[in-house]
Motif scaffolding. Structure first.
Motif, PDB file in Angstrom:
ATOM      1  N   SER A 198       2.370   4.737  -0.782  1.00 41.82           N
ATOM      2  CA  SER A 198       2.039   6.046  -1.359  1.00 41.82           C
ATOM      3  C   SER A 198       3.251   6.942  -1.180  1.00 41.82           C
ATOM      4  O   SER A 198       3.951   6.867  -0.166  1.00 41.82           O
ATOM      5  CB  SER A 198       0.853   6.678  -0.638  1.00 41.82           C
ATOM      6  OG  SER A 198      -0.303   5.894  -0.856  1.00 41.82           O
TER       7      SER A 198
ATOM      8  N   PRO B 238       1.258  14.097  -4.872  1.00 40.88           N
ATOM      9  CA  PRO B 238       1.202  12.627  -4.758  1.00 40.88           C
ATOM     10  C   PRO B 238       1.510  11.961  -6.100  1.00 40.88           C
ATOM     11  O   PRO B 238       0.965  12.373  -7.124  1.00 40.88           O
ATOM     12  CB  PRO B 238      -0.253  12.349  -4.355  1.00 40.88           C
ATOM     13  CG  PRO B 238      -0.835  13.667  -4.000  1.00 40.88           C
ATOM     14  CD  PRO B 238      -0.051  14.718  -4.698  1.00 40.88           C
TER      15      PRO B 238
ATOM     16  N   LYS C 190      -0.071   6.036  -5.295  1.00 39.04           N
ATOM     17  CA  LYS C 190      -1.290   6.125  -4.480  1.00 39.04           C
ATOM     18  C   LYS C 190      -1.739   4.732  -4.020  1.00 39.04           C
ATOM     19  O   LYS C 190      -2.782   4.253  -4.436  1.00 39.04           O
ATOM     20  CB  LYS C 190      -2.397   6.807  -5.288  1.00 39.04           C
ATOM     21  CG  LYS C 190      -2.018   8.230  -5.723  1.00 39.04           C
ATOM     22  CD  LYS C 190      -2.919   8.747  -6.810  1.00 39.04           C
ATOM     23  CE  LYS C 190      -2.478  10.118  -7.280  1.00 39.04           C
ATOM     24  NZ  LYS C 190      -3.235  10.572  -8.446  1.00 39.04           N
ATOM     25  N   GLY C 191      -0.879   4.074  -3.277  1.00 32.74           N
ATOM     26  CA  GLY C 191      -1.254   2.775  -2.719  1.00 32.74           C
ATOM     27  C   GLY C 191      -0.875   1.602  -3.615  1.00 32.74           C
ATOM     28  O   GLY C 191      -1.745   0.855  -4.062  1.00 32.74           O
TER      29      GLY C 191
ATOM     30  N   GLN D 203      -1.229   3.802  -9.443  1.00 33.89           N
ATOM     31  CA  GLN D 203      -1.781   2.583  -8.830  1.00 33.89           C
ATOM     32  C   GLN D 203      -1.603   1.407  -9.781  1.00 33.89           C
ATOM     33  O   GLN D 203      -1.563   1.601 -11.008  1.00 33.89           O
ATOM     34  CB  GLN D 203      -3.288   2.752  -8.579  1.00 33.89           C
ATOM     35  CG  GLN D 203      -3.627   3.767  -7.510  1.00 33.89           C
ATOM     36  CD  GLN D 203      -5.121   4.020  -7.462  1.00 33.89           C
ATOM     37  OE1 GLN D 203      -5.706   4.449  -8.457  1.00 33.89           O
ATOM     38  NE2 GLN D 203      -5.724   3.736  -6.324  1.00 33.89           N
TER      39      GLN D 203
ATOM     40  N   ASN E 138       0.816  -1.224   0.000  1.00 35.95           N
ATOM     41  CA  ASN E 138       0.000   0.000   0.000  1.00 35.95           C
ATOM     42  C   ASN E 138       0.851   1.277   0.000  1.00 35.95           C
ATOM     43  O   ASN E 138       0.607   2.209   0.756  1.00 35.95           O
ATOM     44  CB  ASN E 138      -0.917  -0.025   1.244  1.00 35.95           C
ATOM     45  CG  ASN E 138      -2.062   0.958   1.104  1.00 35.95           C
ATOM     46  OD1 ASN E 138      -2.462   1.298  -0.023  1.00 35.95           O
ATOM     47  ND2 ASN E 138      -2.570   1.436   2.215  1.00 35.95           N
TER      48      ASN E 138
ATOM     49  N   SER F  33       5.156  10.975  -2.480  1.00 34.44           N
ATOM     50  CA  SER F  33       4.954  12.254  -3.165  1.00 34.44           C
ATOM     51  C   SER F  33       6.285  12.970  -3.336  1.00 34.44           C
ATOM     52  O   SER F  33       7.294  12.615  -2.711  1.00 34.44           O
ATOM     53  CB  SER F  33       3.997  13.126  -2.344  1.00 34.44           C
ATOM     54  OG  SER F  33       4.604  13.436  -1.103  1.00 34.44           O
TER      55      SER F  33
ATOM     56  N   ASN G 265       2.818   6.855   2.973  1.00 35.74           N
ATOM     57  CA  ASN G 265       2.046   5.770   3.577  1.00 35.74           C
ATOM     58  C   ASN G 265       2.602   4.438   3.053  1.00 35.74           C
ATOM     59  O   ASN G 265       3.215   4.378   1.996  1.00 35.74           O
ATOM     60  CB  ASN G 265       0.565   5.895   3.199  1.00 35.74           C
ATOM     61  CG  ASN G 265      -0.301   4.973   4.047  1.00 35.74           C
ATOM     62  OD1 ASN G 265       0.065   4.631   5.175  1.00 35.74           O
ATOM     63  ND2 ASN G 265      -1.428   4.538   3.492  1.00 35.74           N
TER      64      ASN G 265
END
Lengths: 261, 405
Positions: free
Chosen positions: A18, A25, A28-29, A233, A16, A20, A67
C-alpha cells in the motif's frame, strides 16, 4: 496460479503493498511475484494505479509506502534509493520519457551504464569502448547514431523516445524491466521495432512487467500472466487469454467482478 | 568607508590626472549613489560599504596567471603590469591610445554620466592612476585572440580601466578575466567603441575567493553594422555588481548577450543592463541566468530603451533563474521602454528549482542524486559557457572552479 512450484527463486516479490502521496492512498494492497523468464502484463483503466505501481517499484520519492514490502532478489528494497535499485538491476521504462536539455545522450547513457557495471564489478567503459558497445545496441532498436549526440530525449519524436528507453534497457541489462505504456504513441512499425527489441533483450534469467492498455503489444510479446488493476488493487489475474477477454468485454466487465467480490 | 572620506576631503590621490580631478569633483558633492534609486535599491549597503573599506593600491603586486598560455600567438596583457604595447603586423595592428586620445574619449563619456547610473565608472576613473589604464586601438584582420587580466590584491582596493577602439572592418576575440584575491575590492571599468562593420566576441570571466568584491562596469558604443557578442560569468564574490551599458548609436547593429551569475553562502551578485537603440533596425538577443544557493542573493535588472527613431528594432531579453535553497533570494526585473511603434520586442523572467522529474529519471538510470544534480546544473551552465570564447585549457579551469563552487 502464481503459487505453482517454480524451479528458481523469484526476482520480484511485492507483498500486500500500500502506498500514498500527500496522504492520498493510491495503492491498496498489491501483491505480485515475478520469476525469471516470466512476462507479466498489468492492464486497467487510466488512474487505476498502474503507473504509480511502477514508480514505487523504482523508488519515486513522492510516494510513501504505508504497508507491505517489495523484495528484489530476496532482499527488502523498501528503503533503497532509486539509483540503488537501478544499479542492482531494476529498470523502469517511462510512459513519458523526460527531456534533459544540455545533457548529451551519449554521456548520459555512458554514466548510467557504468553505474550498473560498477555494481556488477565489471570494468567501467571509457568513451571509446562505450561507443563500440552502444553502436551494437543501437541496432536492436534500429536507431541512428545521430541520436547519441543530441540532448537526452530533446526534440525526439514519441517513437524515438520509446526506442531510446529500450536502448537504455539493452545497455543496463536489468534483472527486471517494468515498461510503463511503452506502446503508447507508437505506429505499427515502431511498435514492432520496440517489441522485437524487448524480446531480444529479455531471456530466461530476466523478468518483464508490461503496463499497457492495449492487446496490440501483447500480440507481439505474449505474457505468461495478465493482471487487471482497479482502484489501487489487482482484482483479477489470468493467463494471456484474459487480455483478449478484456479487449472484448471492456473494463465494465471487471467492474462487475469488483461488485461480486 | 575610508575611500569616501578621502574623496570628500579630496585627499584620495596624489598627483591627480585631469580625468581624476573631473571625476573627484563630480563625486565630492554626493560621493555615494542614492540607495533609493532604481539602480541601487537592492544593493546590499553593508557589502558596498565593505567594498569601500580598503585603501587604494596603485602598485601592482606580483600576479600569477591562473592557467598557461594556450598558444604563442595569443596576446596576453595584464592591466597595470604591461600596458605598453605596439604590435604592427602584416594584417593587423594594435597600438596604445595616446594620452590625448584617452582624455578626449573619457571626457566625452563623463559628460554624459549620470551620478547614480555611472557611479561605478566615476569611482573607477577617480581612483584609476595612469599605470592602471590600458587604452588600445585595433585594426586589421586575422587578429590573434586577446586575453586581458585585471586583479585586486589582498586587503586593498584596485581600480583598473580598459578602453578599446575597434576600427572599421576589424574582427576581434577578447577574453577579459577579473580576479579578486582574498579580502579585496576590484573596480574594473571597460569602454569599447566599435566602428562600422567591426565585430567583437567578448568573454568576461570574473571570480574571487573568500570576501572578494567587484564593481565591474562595461560600456559599449556600437556604430552601424557592428556586431557585439558578450558571454559572461561572475561567481565567488562576497559582493559583485556587473553593469552593462550598450548603445547602438546609429541602429543597424547586432548585440548578443549571454550572462550568468552564481551565488552561494551569503554572497550578493547583481547584473544591471541598459541597452539603448539610437537608430533603426537594431537587434538584441539577451539571456541572463542566475543560480542562487544557501542564503545568497542574485539580482538581474535589465532595461531596453527603444525611442521613436529606433523603428524595426528586434529585441529580446530573458531572465532565467534557479533557486537551489529555500533561504536564497533572487530578484529579477527585465523591462522595456518603447516609444517606436514598429518594433518586435519581448521580455520575460522565470524562477524555478531543480526539476524533480528530471532528477528522478536520471536516478532510475543509476545516477546518484549528487551526480544527477551536477549534470542538471552543468546543462544549465552550458548555454552560457559555450558562448564565452574560451579554449579547452581554460575550459578545464572553469570546469574545476564551477565544480568547486
Amino acid at each position: 496460479m502464481q503459487s505453482k512450484m517454480k524451479e528458481s527463486d523469484p526476482i520480484l516479490e511485492v507483498d500486500n503493498l500500500s502506498a500514498s502521496t500527500d496522504n492520498l492512498p493510491i495503492l491498496k494492497g498489491v501483491s505480485l511475484t515475478v520469476y525469471p523468464g516470466e512476462i507479466h502484463a498489468i492492464m486497467g483503466r487510466n488512474g487505476c494505479g498502474k503507473s504509480t505501481f511502477s514508480k514505487i517499484i523504482a523508488g519515486h520519492p513522492s510516494y510513501t509506502i504505508t504497508n507491505g514490502e517489495i523484495k528484489f532478489l530476496g532482499e527488502n528494497i523498501n528503503s533503497l534509493e532509486p539509483e540503488e535499485r537501478s544499479q542492482s538491476g531494476i529498470f523502469l521504462g517511462f510512459q513519458y520519457p523526460i527531456e534533459i536539455p544540455g545533457v548529451s545522450n551519449l554521456e548520459f547513457l555512458r554514466v548510467s551504464t557504468n553505474a550498473r557495471r560498477k555494481f556488477l564489478n565489471k570494468e567501467e567503459l571509457d568513451t571509446f569502448d562505450f561507443e563500440e558497445l552502444v553502436k551494437e545496441k543501437l541496432e536492436i532498436v534500429k536507431m541512428d547514431q545521430a541520436f547519441l549526440s543530441r540532448s537526452v530525449n530533446q526534440g525526439f519524436s514519441g517513437g524515438e523516445k520509446k526506442r531510446n528507453e529500450i536502448l537504455q534497457m539493452a545497455l543496463l541489462e536489468p534483472k527486471i524491466a517494468i515498461l510503463d505504456e511503452t506502446d503508447s504513441g507508437l505506429d505499427i512499425d515502431a511498435l514492432r521495432i520496440v517489441a522485437s527489441g524487448i524480446k531480444r533483450i529479455s531471456n530466461a534469467q530476466t523478468g518483464i512487467i508490461l503496463i499497457t492498455h492495449y492487446q496490440r503489444l501483447l500480440d507481439e510479446i505474449k505474457p505468461n500472466y495478465v493482471h487487471v488493476m482497479s482502484d489501487g488493487q489487482i482484482i483479477k489475474t489470468g493467463e494471456s487469454d484474459l487480455a483478449l477477454e478484456l479487449e472484448k468485454k471492456g473494463y465494465e466487465w471487471t467492474d462487475n467482478f469488483i461488485k461480486e467480490t | 568607508m575610508e575611500i569616501i572620506e578621502k574623496i570628500k576631503t579630496n585627499k584620495s590621490i596624489d598627483n591627480q590626472t585631469e580625468i581624476q580631478k573631473i571625476c573627484l569633483d563630480k563625486l565630492q558633492s554626493s560621493p555615494l549613489p542614492n540607495p533609493r534609486s532604481e539602480q541601487w535599491r537592492l544593493s546590499n549597503k553593508s557589502k558596498l560599504s565593505n567594498f569601500l573599506d580598503y585603501s587604494v593600491n596603485e602598485n601592482n603586486s606580483k600576479f600569477d596567471i591562473p592557467y598557461p598560455k594556450n598558444s604563442e600567438s595569443n596576446i596576453r596583457l595584464i592591466i597595470g603590469e604591461n600596458c605598453q604595447i605596439k604590435l604592427i603586423e602584416k594584417n593587423y595592428s594594435i597600438r596604445q591610445l595616446s594620452e590625448d586620445e584617452l582624455q578626449k574619449y573619457i571626457k566625452e563619456q563623463i559628460s554624459c554620466f549620470n551620478q547614480n547610473e555611472n557611479w561605478s565608472d566615476l569611482l573607477n576613473l577617480s581612483l584609476s592612476c595612469k599605470n592602471n589604464i590600458l587604452g588600445l586601438k585595433i585594426n586589421g584582420s586575422k587578429i590573434p585572440p586577446i586575453e586581458i587580466f585585471s586583479y585586486a590584491s589582498s586587503n586593498s582596493l584596485n581600480a583598473k580601466t580598459l578602453i578599446i577602439f575597434l576600427e572599421k572592418n576589424c574582427n576581434v576575440e577578447l577574453l577579459q578575466v577579473n580576479l579578486g584575491e582574498d579580502t579585496s575590492s576590484l573596480s574594473q571599468s571597460t569602454f569599447f567603441y566599435l566602428e562600422e562593420n567591426s565585430s567583437l566576441n567578448h568573454g568576461v570571466v570574473s571570480y574571487g575567493v573568500n570576501k572578494s568584491n567587484l564593481l565591474n562596469s562595461l560600456n559599449v558604443i556600437q556604430q552601424k553594422n557592428s556586431k557585439y557578442n558578450l558571454g559572461s560569468l561572475h561567481f565567488k564574490f562576497n559582493y559583485a555588481r556587473f553593469e552593462i551599458r550598450i548603445k547602438q548609436s546609429e541602429g543597424n547593429a547586432k548585440t548578443n548577450i549571454k550572462g550568468m551569475q552564481i551565488t552561494k553562502k551569503d554572497e550578493q551578485i547583481s547584473t544591471y543592463t541598459k541597452i539603448d537603440f539610437d537608430g533603426p533596425n537594431g537587434f538584441l538577443d539577451q539571456i541572463n541566468k542566475s543560480l542562487a544557493d544557501d542564503k545568497s542573493h542574485a539580482i538581474f535588472e535589465g532595461s531596453i530603451i527603444v525611442p521613436k527613431i529606433a523603428q524595426k528594432t528586434d529585441a529580446s531579453q530573458l531572465s532565467r533563474n534557479l533557486l537551489l535553497s529555500n533561504r536564497a533570494q533572487i530578484d529579477t526585473k527585465p523591462q522595456l521602454e518603447i516609444i517606436a511603434d514598429d518594433v518586435k520586442c519581448k521580455h520575460g523572467a522565470t524562477i524555478s528549482q531543480l526539476n524533480e522529474e528530471e532528477l528522478f529519471y536520471m536516478r532510475t538510470r543509476g545516477i546518484t542524486l549528487t551526480e544527477a544534480s551536477k549534470l542538471q546544473l552543468s546543462s544549465y551552465f552550458q548555454e552560457i559557457i559555450s558562448f564565452i570564447p574560451v579554449s579547452k585549457d581554460r575550459w578545464d579551469l572553469l570546469d574545476k572552479l564551477l565544480n568547486e563552487n
